[in-house]
Write a protein that holds these residues in place. Structure first.
Motif, PDB file in Angstrom:
ATOM      1  N   GLU A 184       0.822  -1.213   0.000  1.00  0.00           N
ATOM      2  CA  GLU A 184       0.000   0.000   0.000  1.00  0.00           C
ATOM      3  C   GLU A 184       0.855   1.261   0.000  1.00  0.00           C
ATOM      4  O   GLU A 184       0.456   2.288  -0.553  1.00  0.00           O
ATOM      5  CB  GLU A 184      -0.912  -0.010   1.225  1.00  0.00           C
ATOM      6  CG  GLU A 184      -1.901   1.144   1.267  1.00  0.00           C
ATOM      7  CD  GLU A 184      -2.837   1.076   2.456  1.00  0.00           C
ATOM      8  OE1 GLU A 184      -3.539   2.071   2.706  1.00  0.00           O
ATOM      9  OE2 GLU A 184      -2.870   0.019   3.128  1.00  0.00           O
ATOM     10  N   ASP A 185       2.047   1.185   0.587  1.00  0.00           N
ATOM     11  CA  ASP A 185       2.911   2.369   0.709  1.00  0.00           C
ATOM     12  C   ASP A 185       4.135   2.325  -0.190  1.00  0.00           C
ATOM     13  O   ASP A 185       4.892   3.302  -0.243  1.00  0.00           O
ATOM     14  CB  ASP A 185       3.378   2.529   2.162  1.00  0.00           C
ATOM     15  CG  ASP A 185       2.228   2.744   3.122  1.00  0.00           C
ATOM     16  OD1 ASP A 185       1.272   3.441   2.737  1.00  0.00           O
ATOM     17  OD2 ASP A 185       2.281   2.216   4.248  1.00  0.00           O
ATOM     18  N   PHE A 186       4.365   1.206  -0.882  1.00  0.00           N
ATOM     19  CA  PHE A 186       5.591   1.046  -1.668  1.00  0.00           C
ATOM     20  C   PHE A 186       5.252   0.787  -3.128  1.00  0.00           C
ATOM     21  O   PHE A 186       4.524  -0.150  -3.457  1.00  0.00           O
ATOM     22  CB  PHE A 186       6.434  -0.104  -1.120  1.00  0.00           C
ATOM     23  CG  PHE A 186       7.739  -0.296  -1.847  1.00  0.00           C
ATOM     24  CD1 PHE A 186       8.722   0.672  -1.819  1.00  0.00           C
ATOM     25  CD2 PHE A 186       7.972  -1.458  -2.579  1.00  0.00           C
ATOM     26  CE1 PHE A 186       9.923   0.499  -2.495  1.00  0.00           C
ATOM     27  CE2 PHE A 186       9.174  -1.645  -3.258  1.00  0.00           C
ATOM     28  CZ  PHE A 186      10.152  -0.666  -3.210  1.00  0.00           C
ATOM     29  N   PHE A 187       5.778   1.669  -4.010  1.00  0.00           N
ATOM     30  CA  PHE A 187       5.542   1.576  -5.447  1.00  0.00           C
ATOM     31  C   PHE A 187       6.873   1.395  -6.157  1.00  0.00           C
ATOM     32  O   PHE A 187       7.890   2.005  -5.790  1.00  0.00           O
ATOM     33  CB  PHE A 187       4.853   2.842  -5.959  1.00  0.00           C
ATOM     34  CG  PHE A 187       4.711   2.896  -7.463  1.00  0.00           C
ATOM     35  CD1 PHE A 187       3.699   2.192  -8.097  1.00  0.00           C
ATOM     36  CD2 PHE A 187       5.587   3.643  -8.233  1.00  0.00           C
ATOM     37  CE1 PHE A 187       3.565   2.234  -9.484  1.00  0.00           C
ATOM     38  CE2 PHE A 187       5.465   3.690  -9.614  1.00  0.00           C
ATOM     39  CZ  PHE A 187       4.443   2.987 -10.234  1.00  0.00           C
ATOM     40  N   LEU A 188       6.884   0.555  -7.184  1.00  0.00           N
ATOM     41  CA  LEU A 188       8.083   0.348  -7.993  1.00  0.00           C
ATOM     42  C   LEU A 188       7.761   0.640  -9.448  1.00  0.00           C
ATOM     43  O   LEU A 188       6.957  -0.064 -10.074  1.00  0.00           O
ATOM     44  CB  LEU A 188       8.592  -1.088  -7.856  1.00  0.00           C
ATOM     45  CG  LEU A 188       9.828  -1.433  -8.698  1.00  0.00           C
ATOM     46  CD1 LEU A 188      11.023  -0.574  -8.276  1.00  0.00           C
ATOM     47  CD2 LEU A 188      10.156  -2.912  -8.597  1.00  0.00           C
ATOM     48  N   GLY A 189       8.374   1.701  -9.999  1.00  0.00           N
ATOM     49  CA  GLY A 189       8.229   2.033 -11.407  1.00  0.00           C
ATOM     50  C   GLY A 189       9.404   1.506 -12.197  1.00  0.00           C
ATOM     51  O   GLY A 189      10.494   1.290 -11.657  1.00  0.00           O
ATOM     52  N   ALA A 232       7.838  16.409  -0.130  1.00  0.00           N
ATOM     53  CA  ALA A 232       7.011  16.849   0.996  1.00  0.00           C
ATOM     54  C   ALA A 232       5.888  17.732   0.476  1.00  0.00           C
ATOM     55  O   ALA A 232       6.136  18.727  -0.222  1.00  0.00           O
ATOM     56  CB  ALA A 232       7.851  17.609   2.012  1.00  0.00           C
ATOM     57  N   THR A 233       4.654  17.374   0.808  1.00  0.00           N
ATOM     58  CA  THR A 233       3.486  18.108   0.343  1.00  0.00           C
ATOM     59  C   THR A 233       2.964  19.032   1.434  1.00  0.00           C
ATOM     60  O   THR A 233       2.722  18.599   2.566  1.00  0.00           O
ATOM     61  CB  THR A 233       2.371  17.137  -0.067  1.00  0.00           C
ATOM     62  OG1 THR A 233       2.868  16.269  -1.093  1.00  0.00           O
ATOM     63  CG2 THR A 233       1.165  17.891  -0.596  1.00  0.00           C
ATOM     64  N   THR A 258       6.242   7.465   3.540  1.00  0.00           N
ATOM     65  CA  THR A 258       6.491   7.316   4.976  1.00  0.00           C
ATOM     66  C   THR A 258       5.412   7.968   5.822  1.00  0.00           C
ATOM     67  O   THR A 258       5.289   7.678   7.011  1.00  0.00           O
ATOM     68  CB  THR A 258       7.852   7.920   5.339  1.00  0.00           C
ATOM     69  OG1 THR A 258       7.856   9.316   4.997  1.00  0.00           O
ATOM     70  CG2 THR A 258       8.967   7.215   4.562  1.00  0.00           C
ATOM     71  N   SER A 259       4.636   8.851   5.231  1.00  0.00           N
ATOM     72  CA  SER A 259       3.503   9.479   5.905  1.00  0.00           C
ATOM     73  C   SER A 259       2.554   9.996   4.847  1.00  0.00           C
ATOM     74  O   SER A 259       2.807   9.869   3.637  1.00  0.00           O
ATOM     75  CB  SER A 259       3.968  10.628   6.817  1.00  0.00           C
ATOM     76  OG  SER A 259       4.439  11.726   6.045  1.00  0.00           O
ATOM     77  N   THR A 286       7.038  11.386   0.890  1.00  0.00           N
ATOM     78  CA  THR A 286       7.445  10.169   0.191  1.00  0.00           C
ATOM     79  C   THR A 286       8.912  10.305  -0.188  1.00  0.00           C
ATOM     80  O   THR A 286       9.369  11.393  -0.563  1.00  0.00           O
ATOM     81  CB  THR A 286       6.605   9.955  -1.083  1.00  0.00           C
ATOM     82  OG1 THR A 286       5.223   9.875  -0.732  1.00  0.00           O
ATOM     83  CG2 THR A 286       7.009   8.679  -1.807  1.00  0.00           C
ATOM     84  N   ILE A 287       9.643   9.222  -0.069  1.00  0.00           N
ATOM     85  CA  ILE A 287      11.044   9.207  -0.482  1.00  0.00           C
ATOM     86  C   ILE A 287      11.192   8.219  -1.615  1.00  0.00           C
ATOM     87  O   ILE A 287      10.565   7.149  -1.616  1.00  0.00           O
ATOM     88  CB  ILE A 287      11.981   8.857   0.697  1.00  0.00           C
ATOM     89  CG1 ILE A 287      13.444   9.054   0.278  1.00  0.00           C
ATOM     90  CG2 ILE A 287      11.715   7.449   1.234  1.00  0.00           C
ATOM     91  CD1 ILE A 287      14.408   9.026   1.438  1.00  0.00           C
TER      92      ILE A 287
END
Length: 376
Positions: free
Chosen positions: A264-269, A333-334, A293-294, A298-299
């Motif tokens: 849900e929190d980790f994407f791989l392009g 950071a948004t 991370t929140s 996102t990093i």
């Protein structure tokens, strides 16, 4: 953005039902009306090298005449290469969406926009996209005009990329096309696209009389892209004023673009590409892992390997078959409609491409970048 309709509770139940029915019909009529949209971005950045120059130096020809400025300590990629505090661009996008037809007018102003919009024929280089479309059916859309390329993982808009700096594969692939394309929804998450295009990045008109052809096959967010065609003129006038035959080979590029939600929190392009024009071209692959991370941070990492075929010139060493590994670590950071992106980047080439602060050639460059992007 939403239209909220409040109805009072009345004693007569029949009247209430009639009122609700009327509201439903009204809302349906509102949804069917064409709508005008206006959006865009503004971006600026700061860039500094750890082991290279942080200023522009003058360049002179062999006669000692000043030819311009030379910035040798920057990656050989598009955008975000100026030293110190710098501006990106203003991007203004207007659209009109009807039930069947509509248009998009996408204008850019500023250095990033100027670098993105190729223009060799004198008209203002501010049009990034300008096209009309027709939804022929629920599964078929025709688009006519100038639109950004369908190849590659990255795009011109800084708000649509995770990393602020760009990859080598993006920088030396197509940016935009002018022509006509047909998009097909094949059902069950399958899609396809066919296109007839001007030579790549000749977006105002076609000066060569040659056409290129594009195609795309997609499944569930994964896309296989193709483009083929001559990118120059078979005939030209030489210094004696004679019409002679040129030797223009057709360009062929195949490109895979996709990504997966690992969790849900980790994407791989992922992006892999191969371009060939007879004895010149390039190929490469890049991975884009991103971890949220929140809710507001996102990093992500871009790890890219890029190699030339022959002396293509992207890496700029003058040595045939050069290659480069570029690793970019970016935080995002948004803050409301503002995105702040700190970025560390390391480019390591097979040959001495970069200059250090003493103007000595070297094969690597480490840099820091801080970008701010506002979307509206």
């Amino acid at each position: 953005m939403k239209t909220i309709i409040n109805t009072k509770f009345v004693k007569n139940l029949a009247f209430a039902a009639l009122a609700l029915t009327s509201v439903g019909v009204f809302a349906q009529e509102e949804e069917e009306k064409p709508k005008f949209t206006f959006s865009g971005t503004v971006d600026a950045y700061f860039r500094s090298n750890f082991n290279g120059l942080n200023k522009e130096i003058p360049a002179f020809d062999t006669a000692g005449d000043l030819t311009g400025v030379f910035t040798p300590a920057a990656p050989g990629t598009s955008f975000a290469n100026d030293p110190g505090f710098a501006i990106g661009m203003v991007n203004l996008i207007a659209g009109y969406e009807g039930e069947k037809v509509g248009f998009v007018a996408d204008l850019v102003f500023g250095p990033r926009g100027e670098d993105a919009v190729f223009n060799s024929f004198g008209s203002p280089a501010i049009v990034n996209q300008l096209y009309v479309y027709w939804n022929v059916s629920e599964s078929t859309t025709l688009t006519f005009g100038n639109f950004n390329t369908f190849l590659g993982y990255e795009v011109i808009s800084p708000s649509a990329n995770f990393n602020y700096s760009t990859s080598y594969m993006f920088s030396y692939g197509p940016f935009s096309h002018t022509g006509i394309k047909a998009d097909f929804d094949l059902g069950n998450d399958w899609s396809a696209m066919l296109a007839i295009l001007n030579p790549t990045d000749f977006t105002d008109f076609n000066p060569f009389g040659e056409l290129s052809f594009g195609a795309q096959l997609g499944y569930s967010g994964q896309f296989l892209n193709f483009i083929y065609g001559k990118q120059g003129d078979e005939e030209f006038v030489n210094g004696a004023g004679e019409l002679v035959e040129g030797d223009v080979e057709s360009l062929f590029q195949v490109d895979f673009t996709g990504g997966f939600d690992v969790t849900e929190d980790f994407f791989l392009g992922i992006n892999a590409t191969y371009q060939d024009t007879d004895d010149l071209g390039f190929y490469g692959v890049a991975l884009y892992p991103q971890l949220a991370t929140s809710e507001n941070f996102t990093i992500g990492l871009r790890g890219e390997y890029f190699a030339e075929s022959g002396n293509f010139g992207a890496i700029g060493t003058g040595v045939e078959d050069s290659d480069v590994i570029a690793v970019t670590l970016t935080g995002s950071a948004t803050i409301g409609d503002l995105i702040i992106k700190p970025e560390l980047r390391l480019d390591s080439a097979s040959d001495d491409f970069f200059l250090d602060s003493d103007l000595e050639p070297g094969d690597s460059l480490a840099s820091f970048l801080l970008a701010a992007i506002y979307s509206f």
